[in-house]
Design a protein around this motif. Structure first.
Motif, PDB file in Angstrom:
ATOM      1  N   PRO A  25      63.797 -82.126  35.337  1.00 20.11           N
ATOM      2  CA  PRO A  25      62.320 -81.710  35.521  1.00 20.11           C
ATOM      3  C   PRO A  25      61.242 -82.863  35.389  1.00 20.11           C
ATOM      4  O   PRO A  25      61.414 -83.299  34.207  1.00 20.11           O
ATOM      5  N   ILE A  26      60.168 -82.813  36.251  1.00 19.82           N
ATOM      6  CA  ILE A  26      59.136 -84.063  35.975  1.00 19.82           C
ATOM      7  C   ILE A  26      57.725 -83.510  36.055  1.00 19.82           C
ATOM      8  O   ILE A  26      57.691 -82.724  37.214  1.00 19.82           O
ATOM      9  N   LYS A  27      56.846 -83.608  35.228  1.00 23.24           N
ATOM     10  CA  LYS A  27      55.600 -83.141  35.564  1.00 23.24           C
ATOM     11  C   LYS A  27      54.555 -84.361  35.151  1.00 23.24           C
ATOM     12  O   LYS A  27      54.881 -85.078  34.036  1.00 23.24           O
ATOM     13  N   ILE A  28      53.681 -84.394  35.885  1.00 18.71           N
ATOM     14  CA  ILE A  28      52.624 -85.885  35.829  1.00 18.71           C
ATOM     15  C   ILE A  28      51.362 -85.039  35.769  1.00 18.71           C
ATOM     16  O   ILE A  28      50.862 -84.549  36.700  1.00 18.71           O
ATOM     17  N   GLU A  29      50.407 -85.432  34.808  1.00 14.14           N
ATOM     18  CA  GLU A  29      48.817 -85.113  34.787  1.00 14.14           C
ATOM     19  C   GLU A  29      48.070 -86.482  34.681  1.00 14.14           C
ATOM     20  O   GLU A  29      48.327 -87.348  33.850  1.00 14.14           O
ATOM     21  N   GLY A  38      42.161 -95.804  32.829  1.00 15.01           N
ATOM     22  CA  GLY A  38      43.112 -94.821  33.845  1.00 15.01           C
ATOM     23  C   GLY A  38      43.976 -94.366  32.880  1.00 15.01           C
ATOM     24  O   GLY A  38      44.251 -95.013  32.016  1.00 15.01           O
ATOM     25  N   SER A  39      44.487 -93.155  33.343  1.00 13.11           N
ATOM     26  CA  SER A  39      45.702 -92.739  32.297  1.00 13.11           C
ATOM     27  C   SER A  39      46.627 -91.699  32.789  1.00 13.11           C
ATOM     28  O   SER A  39      46.222 -91.179  34.017  1.00 13.11           O
ATOM     29  N   ALA A  40      47.706 -91.287  32.336  1.00 13.62           N
ATOM     30  CA  ALA A  40      48.392 -90.114  32.745  1.00 13.62           C
ATOM     31  C   ALA A  40      49.399 -90.031  31.875  1.00 13.62           C
ATOM     32  O   ALA A  40      49.851 -90.617  31.002  1.00 13.62           O
ATOM     33  N   TYR A  41      49.732 -88.451  31.725  1.00 12.82           N
ATOM     34  CA  TYR A  41      50.906 -87.811  30.859  1.00 12.82           C
ATOM     35  C   TYR A  41      51.992 -87.522  31.483  1.00 12.82           C
ATOM     36  O   TYR A  41      51.681 -86.815  32.589  1.00 12.82           O
ATOM     37  N   LEU A  42      53.156 -87.808  30.957  1.00  9.04           N
ATOM     38  CA  LEU A  42      54.104 -87.447  32.007  1.00  9.04           C
ATOM     39  C   LEU A  42      55.482 -86.880  31.021  1.00  9.04           C
ATOM     40  O   LEU A  42      55.601 -87.192  29.811  1.00  9.04           O
ATOM     41  N   VAL A  49      55.552 -88.849  27.678  1.00  9.54           N
ATOM     42  CA  VAL A  49      55.114 -90.258  27.774  1.00  9.54           C
ATOM     43  C   VAL A  49      53.383 -90.214  28.037  1.00  9.54           C
ATOM     44  O   VAL A  49      53.145 -89.395  28.625  1.00  9.54           O
ATOM     45  N   MET A  50      52.567 -91.094  27.098  1.00 12.62           N
ATOM     46  CA  MET A  50      51.189 -91.333  27.541  1.00 12.62           C
ATOM     47  C   MET A  50      51.200 -92.754  28.005  1.00 12.62           C
ATOM     48  O   MET A  50      51.658 -93.439  27.374  1.00 12.62           O
TER      49      MET A  50
END
Ligand code: UDP
Length: 249
Positions: A25-29, A38-42, A49-50
């Motif tokens: 399962p994959i979740k990205i914000e 720019g940023s994303a947390y996964l 991962v940040m």
């Protein structure tokens, strides 16, 4: 006698119940860090991962500047508590290699000519690792680049495939990575299916590699949809905030 670990059961399922061609399962914000451009947390299975992106900004040291385009620099880092045995802080051969190949993958999509003499700095922090972290990091950082508004040909989506106890599988977890026969991280530009990263640990026949590539490309396209959904949610929030501010004025 040491009992052999059974990674694939009699029904062809894996230890965590996945089918051979099933992703974890994959979740990205997107847009989770206030001070980054720019940023994303996964979260991808047990990987966390940040990713943060800064730039385009004036490139330092100056001798690294390119008068024709922006340079894309990437730093992949595993934090000390990300793995079972404490990871010694600071760069090592593995993180230097991953930083290099990830940076090259991003360079192939960013329109650097629009920002001469600048640098675009991509930071990937692995907070929790369970194999496939370079793919998870690239997938998160690509969303962070888009969140920073960096002009790009497309996102980059990444996923590994490999071979475990004679069977081709997608998205290996830690046990599969440790005890399997091959692990092949892959990153593509989903729209054109161009390969921007392909590495291999172990060995495969040509036929197995071709089969793995097909499954890997399909998986990257699924991941691409999750990346785009994360960006859409991010922009919905920005629009909502703008409307509220206009309403207050
Ligand atoms: N790993 C570890 N300590 C390290 C490096 C890696 O425990 O210093 C683990 C970690 O779970 C990582 C996995 O080994 O995700 C596989 O590492 P590999 O080099 O294959 O990269 P990855 O599959 O994470 O891209």
């Amino acid at each position: 006698m040491v009992k052999k670990l059974k990674l694939i059961d009699s029904k062809g399922l894996r230890m965590d119940g996945r089918k051979p061609d099933e992703l974890r399962p994959i979740k990205i914000e997107a847009g989770v860090l206030k001070r980054a451009d720019g940023s994303a947390y996964l979260e991808w299975g047990k990987n966390k991962v940040m990713a943060g992106v800064y730039g385009p900004r004036e490139c330092h040291p100056r001798h690294m500047q390119n008068p024709a385009k922006a340079i894309v620099r990437c730093r992949y880092n595993m934090v000390s508590f990300s793995v079972d045995d404490r990871k010694r802080p600071g760069p090592d051969r593995r993180s230097t290699e991953i930083s290099k190949v990830a940076g090259e993958a991003f360079s192939s999509v960013v329109f650097g000519e629009q920002f001469p003499r600048t640098s675009i700095d991509v930071f990937i922090e692995i907070l929790q690792a369970d194999a496939g972290t370079r793919c998870a990091g690239i997938t998160a950082a690509s969303v962070a680049l888009a969140d920073a508004g960096i002009p790009m040909r497309d996102l980059v989506a990444a996923c590994a495939f490999g071979k475990v106890q004679g069977k081709m599988v997608l998205d290996l977890d830690k046990e599969e990575d440790n005890y399997g026969e091959a692990d092949v991280p892959l990153a593509i530009i989903p729209r054109t299916e161009e390969i921007v990263l392909l590495q291999m640990d172990g060995s495969l026949t040509t036929k197995e590699l071709q089969q793995g590539l097909k499954t890997g490309i399909d998986a990257c396209k699924q991941i691409y949809q999750i990346q785009k959904e994360a960006l859409k949610r991010r922009y919905a929030v920005i629009l909502e905030e703008e409307e509220t501010t206009e309403g207050d004025a």
